[in-house]
Scaffold this motif. Structure first.
Motif, short mmCIF file in Angstrom:
data_model
loop_
_atom_site.label_atom_id
_atom_site.label_comp_id
_atom_site.label_asym_id
_atom_site.label_seq_id
_atom_site.Cartn_x
_atom_site.Cartn_y
_atom_site.Cartn_z
N TYR A 88 0.84 -1.18 0.00
CA TYR A 88 0.00 0.00 0.00
C TYR A 88 0.89 1.24 0.00
O TYR A 88 2.08 1.16 0.32
CB TYR A 88 -0.92 0.00 1.23
N PRO A 89 0.35 2.41 -0.35
CA PRO A 89 1.16 3.63 -0.40
C PRO A 89 1.89 3.91 0.91
O PRO A 89 1.29 3.90 1.99
CB PRO A 89 0.12 4.73 -0.68
N GLY A 90 3.20 4.12 0.82
CA GLY A 90 4.03 4.38 1.99
C GLY A 90 4.74 3.16 2.54
O GLY A 90 5.58 3.27 3.43
N ALA A 91 4.41 1.97 2.03
CA ALA A 91 5.05 0.74 2.50
C ALA A 91 6.44 0.60 1.90
O ALA A 91 6.71 1.10 0.80
CB ALA A 91 4.21 -0.47 2.13
N PRO A 92 7.35 -0.10 2.60
CA PRO A 92 8.67 -0.38 2.02
C PRO A 92 8.52 -1.18 0.72
O PRO A 92 7.56 -1.95 0.56
CB PRO A 92 9.36 -1.22 3.10
#
Length: 255
Positions: free
Chosen positions: A56-60
């Motif tokens: 998801y957005p912001g995940a590594p």
């Protein structure tokens, strides 16, 4: 909790798709569950879902990238010990859900049944979605419980809800290929503009319908947020044979 207050909360859930039951879990219960969840998180006791797994957005970018070992969920909470089992099947939860369903509540051990974490820096954003999108049951009147194990606000990744969205009829075109509600559509934005984020204190419980659209931002605080989440359905509803929803037997709650 009095019968009248439960009835009022159930009516609110039916009308707006979610409701907060304040201080439903005692401070001692919250303290014990939180401490055990923190221990299992620190020791990486599986099964775990990692932020890098969901992308998801912001995940590594991967488990090998910086922050790649950031856990998103401690899965199978019911099987993680008596503290988790006691809460999931507690008389307070069972009684509340029995009032809503007018039937014996059954705990799903497949859907939710986890400790949700939201880490600073690597905790991802969760887009608008309905939980029912990947579930397979004979009816879609399922309810989830979200127990706050600490303070929850918009800034540390608290849940946002779209009131009354559980009763709306949306077309498939209003969702993307991953079944997230599309923010680029004006008709959807009209819904999103109504979003609310109830602030939660430790021990507060959100009951929300499986069709209620909800989302969460990233955690901009410096503390990990922890929440214990379960999903329930009435005994008159059954998981569809051969689906993931039917892969593990549910747990009927004594009422």
């Amino acid at each position: 909790m009095s019968a009248s207050s439960v009835a009022e909360q159930v009516a609110t859930l039916r009308n707006q798709g979610f409701v907060v039951a304040r201080q439903m879990a005692s401070p001692d219960t919250v303290k014990a569950i939180r401490a055990e969840a923190q221990r299992q998180l620190a020791e990486a006791i599986g099964p775990l879902e990692y932020e890098a797994d969901v992308q998801y957005p912001g995940a590594p970018a991967s488990r090998q990238a910086q922050g790649g070992a950031t856990a998103r969920r401690l899965l199978n909470a019911y099987d993680r010990g008596p503290l988790f089992q006691a809460w999931a099947t507690s008389p307070a939860v069972a009684g509340w859900l029995h009032t809503y369903f007018a039937n014996t509540p059954v705990l799903s051990r497949v859907h939710h049944n986890c400790v949700m974490t939201k880490h600073p820096a690597y905790g991802s954003l969760t887009g608008w979605h309905q939980d029912i999108r990947y579930w397979s049951f004979s009816d879609d009147d399922l309810v989830s419980t979200w127990l706050a194990l600490g303070q929850e606000t918009a800034d540390n990744g608290g849940l946002f809800f779209l009131p009354e969205s559980h009763a709306a009829s949306f077309s498939s075109s209003q969702f993307d290929e991953q079944k997230f509600f599309r923010a680029d559509m004006p008709e959807n934005q009209n819904w999103i503009d109504r979003a609310v984020c109830p602030e939660l204190q430790p021990g507060d419980v959100v009951f929300f319908h499986c069709r209620t659209l909800h989302a969460a931002r990233q955690n901009s605080s410096d503390q990990v947020k922890l929440s214990l989440v379960h999903t329930y359905y009435p005994q008159t509803t059954t998981p569809l044979p051969g689906t993931r929803s039917a892969s593990v037997p549910g747990v009927p709650l004594a009422t």
